[in-house]
Design a protein around this motif. Structure first.
Motif, PDB file in Angstrom:
ATOM      1  N   THR A 138       0.783  -1.329   0.005  1.00 46.18           N
ATOM      2  CA  THR A 138      -0.134   0.031   0.117  1.00 46.18           C
ATOM      3  C   THR A 138       0.785   1.170  -0.038  1.00 46.18           C
ATOM      4  OG1 THR A 138      -0.088   0.166   2.558  1.00 46.18           O
ATOM      5  CG2 THR A 138      -1.912  -0.926   1.128  1.00 46.18           C
ATOM      6  N   ILE A 139       0.262   2.431  -0.474  1.00 51.54           N
ATOM      7  CA  ILE A 139       0.935   3.737  -0.221  1.00 51.54           C
ATOM      8  C   ILE A 139       0.070   4.442   0.685  1.00 51.54           C
ATOM      9  CG2 ILE A 139       1.448   6.064  -1.396  1.00 51.54           C
ATOM     10  CD1 ILE A 139       0.949   4.451  -4.245  1.00 51.54           C
ATOM     11  N   LYS A 140       0.808   5.232   1.577  1.00 51.70           N
ATOM     12  CA  LYS A 140       0.286   5.899   2.984  1.00 51.70           C
ATOM     13  C   LYS A 140       0.474   7.267   2.745  1.00 51.70           C
ATOM     14  CE  LYS A 140       3.130   4.137   6.126  1.00 51.70           C
ATOM     15  NZ  LYS A 140       3.739   3.913   7.419  1.00 51.70           N
ATOM     16  N   TYR A 141      -0.913   7.638   2.810  1.00 47.78           N
ATOM     17  CA  TYR A 141      -1.190   9.231   2.776  1.00 47.78           C
ATOM     18  C   TYR A 141      -1.441   9.782   3.831  1.00 47.78           C
ATOM     19  CZ  TYR A 141      -1.440   8.113  -2.394  1.00 47.78           C
ATOM     20  OH  TYR A 141      -1.219   7.781  -3.672  1.00 47.78           O
ATOM     21  N   PRO A 142      -0.695  10.648   4.467  1.00 44.81           N
ATOM     22  CA  PRO A 142      -0.717  11.156   5.944  1.00 44.81           C
ATOM     23  C   PRO A 142      -1.905  12.204   5.896  1.00 44.81           C
ATOM     24  CG  PRO A 142       1.271  11.997   4.867  1.00 44.81           C
ATOM     25  CD  PRO A 142       0.590  11.178   3.906  1.00 44.81           C
ATOM     26  N   TYR A 143      -2.824  12.295   6.992  1.00 40.67           N
ATOM     27  CA  TYR A 143      -3.691  13.342   7.042  1.00 40.67           C
ATOM     28  C   TYR A 143      -3.583  13.967   8.586  1.00 40.67           C
ATOM     29  CZ  TYR A 143      -6.728  11.586   3.306  1.00 40.67           C
ATOM     30  OH  TYR A 143      -7.351  11.249   2.252  1.00 40.67           O
ATOM     31  N   TYR A 144      -3.700  15.284   8.608  1.00 35.70           N
ATOM     32  CA  TYR A 144      -3.728  16.071   9.933  1.00 35.70           C
ATOM     33  C   TYR A 144      -5.149  16.509  10.277  1.00 35.70           C
ATOM     34  CZ  TYR A 144      -1.956  19.832  12.926  1.00 35.70           C
ATOM     35  OH  TYR A 144      -1.788  20.477  13.922  1.00 35.70           O
ATOM     36  N   VAL A 145      -5.728  15.929  11.122  1.00 33.01           N
ATOM     37  CA  VAL A 145      -6.913  15.984  11.691  1.00 33.01           C
ATOM     38  C   VAL A 145      -7.181  16.821  12.964  1.00 33.01           C
ATOM     39  CG1 VAL A 145      -8.910  14.903  12.375  1.00 33.01           C
ATOM     40  CG2 VAL A 145      -7.299  13.559  10.768  1.00 33.01           C
ATOM     41  N   THR A 146      -7.878  17.641  13.110  1.00 35.81           N
ATOM     42  CA  THR A 146      -8.180  18.723  14.172  1.00 35.81           C
ATOM     43  C   THR A 146      -9.646  19.082  14.601  1.00 35.81           C
ATOM     44  OG1 THR A 146      -8.458  20.805  13.015  1.00 35.81           O
ATOM     45  CG2 THR A 146      -6.183  20.240  13.223  1.00 35.81           C
TER      46      THR A 146
END
Length: 311
Positions: A138-146
């Motif tokens: 898989t490819i990991k796509y980072p998310y910033y969550v607030t």
């Protein structure tokens, strides 16, 4: 899970909890865009004062170390083996096998709050093979969550004052509570289907400064925040080394399904008021965002760009 957490407070003058406040200027460690939990570096936690009527903001190594661990090398081995950056909220007092949990003593006597200005989780998308088939890799796509319109929020923590024999000093160590993912986080953290527990102000106060019984503590620890109260953005994968969450768009990435905005989300442990729309007290929200032309950021339908989250 929660292994990457931001603690960069830039707009607020105070950290507030139910009328108790601490001036930001008094702390020189509330300036880290993204903490990498696997570095076990000090992070900011709120602990009760001795009389239980106030709180102090102190630092703790992220990665809980129990008292029976005797050396620094053993501590690092223990944290790597058991990944004590987090504790499972459903196992606060009892493990799956029915035995008493390692966390039970801390849950009764050493509760804290972990400050956050945003968490980072990665979405795993299968790679596509030459014949168009999905691969296991898989490819990991980072998310910033607030939390929507809040510069900072609180997560339940458990801490321990561990004696470091190399320095002969007590060191605070901490773990963050995690719970079942909501509709948004099931898509973002789509391998584990977990998320950090995010508390309302009332629940944060109760967790830190009141004396709930075991059943109540377990209920608080499992709190699920509704997806509609969260906002998110894809970020550059260099966040681990840069210690910052820099907005970045990925043209090939399918958007998050935001249908949860139009329906009543059913969460077993939702303790957030239905009509709550958090606002950042005492601060004006910018009307737009300033992003370099070479960077495009995806925002879900109905959400205004919030570039100020990453200043």
């Amino acid at each position: 899970m929660c292994y990457y957490n931001g603690q960069k407070v830039t707009r607020s003058e105070f950290i507030r909890l139910k009328g108790i406040e601490k001036a930001i200027r008094n702390y020189n460690f509330l300036n880290v865009g993204v903490h990498n939990g696997f570095n076990y570096a000090p992070c900011a936690i709120l602990v009760p004062s001795e009389d239980g009527k106030d709180f102090e903001i102190v630092q703790a190594e992220w990665g809980y170390v129990p008292g029976f661990v005797k050396t620094r090398s053993e501590a690092n081995i223990f944290r790597a083996k058991y990944t004590t950056l987090n504790f499972k909220s459903e196992n606060l007092f009892v493990k799956e096998d029915g035995k008493r949990s390692m966390w039970s003593s801390a849950a009764k006597n050493r509760r804290c709050l972990v400050l956050s200005t945003g968490i980072v989780e990665s979405r795993h998308v299968p790679k596509i093979g030459k014949k168009g088939q999905e691969l296991k890799e898989t490819i990991k796509y980072p998310y910033y969550v607030t939390v929507k319109n809040q510069e900072y929020f609180f997560m339940p923590g458990l801490y321990n004052e561990w004696l470091d024999p190399e320095t002969s000093q007590f060191v605070n160590t901490v773990a963050i509570g995690i719970t079942e993912a909501n509709a948004l986080m099931r898509q973002v953290h789509n391998t584990k289907l977990r998320m950090p527990t995010i508390l309302t102000e009332d629940l944060a106060y109760e967790w830190l400064l009141k004396k709930p019984d075991e059943e109540r503590l377990s209920t608080i620890a499992r709190t699920q925040i509704p997806s509609r109260l969260l906002e998110f953005c894809t970020i550059d994968p260099d966040y681990r080394t840069a210690k910052e969450a820099t907005p970045r768009d990925f043209q090939e990435l399918a958007p998050i399904d935001t249908a949860y905005l139009d329906v009543a989300e059913e969460l077993k442990f939702n303790h957030w008021p239905d009509d709550l729309e958090p606002v950042l007290a005492g601060a004006e929200r910018p009307s737009g965002t300033v992003v370099e032309s070479t960077v495009r950021t995806y925002y879900p339908p109905g959400m205004n760009p919030q570039g100020d989250l990453f200043n």
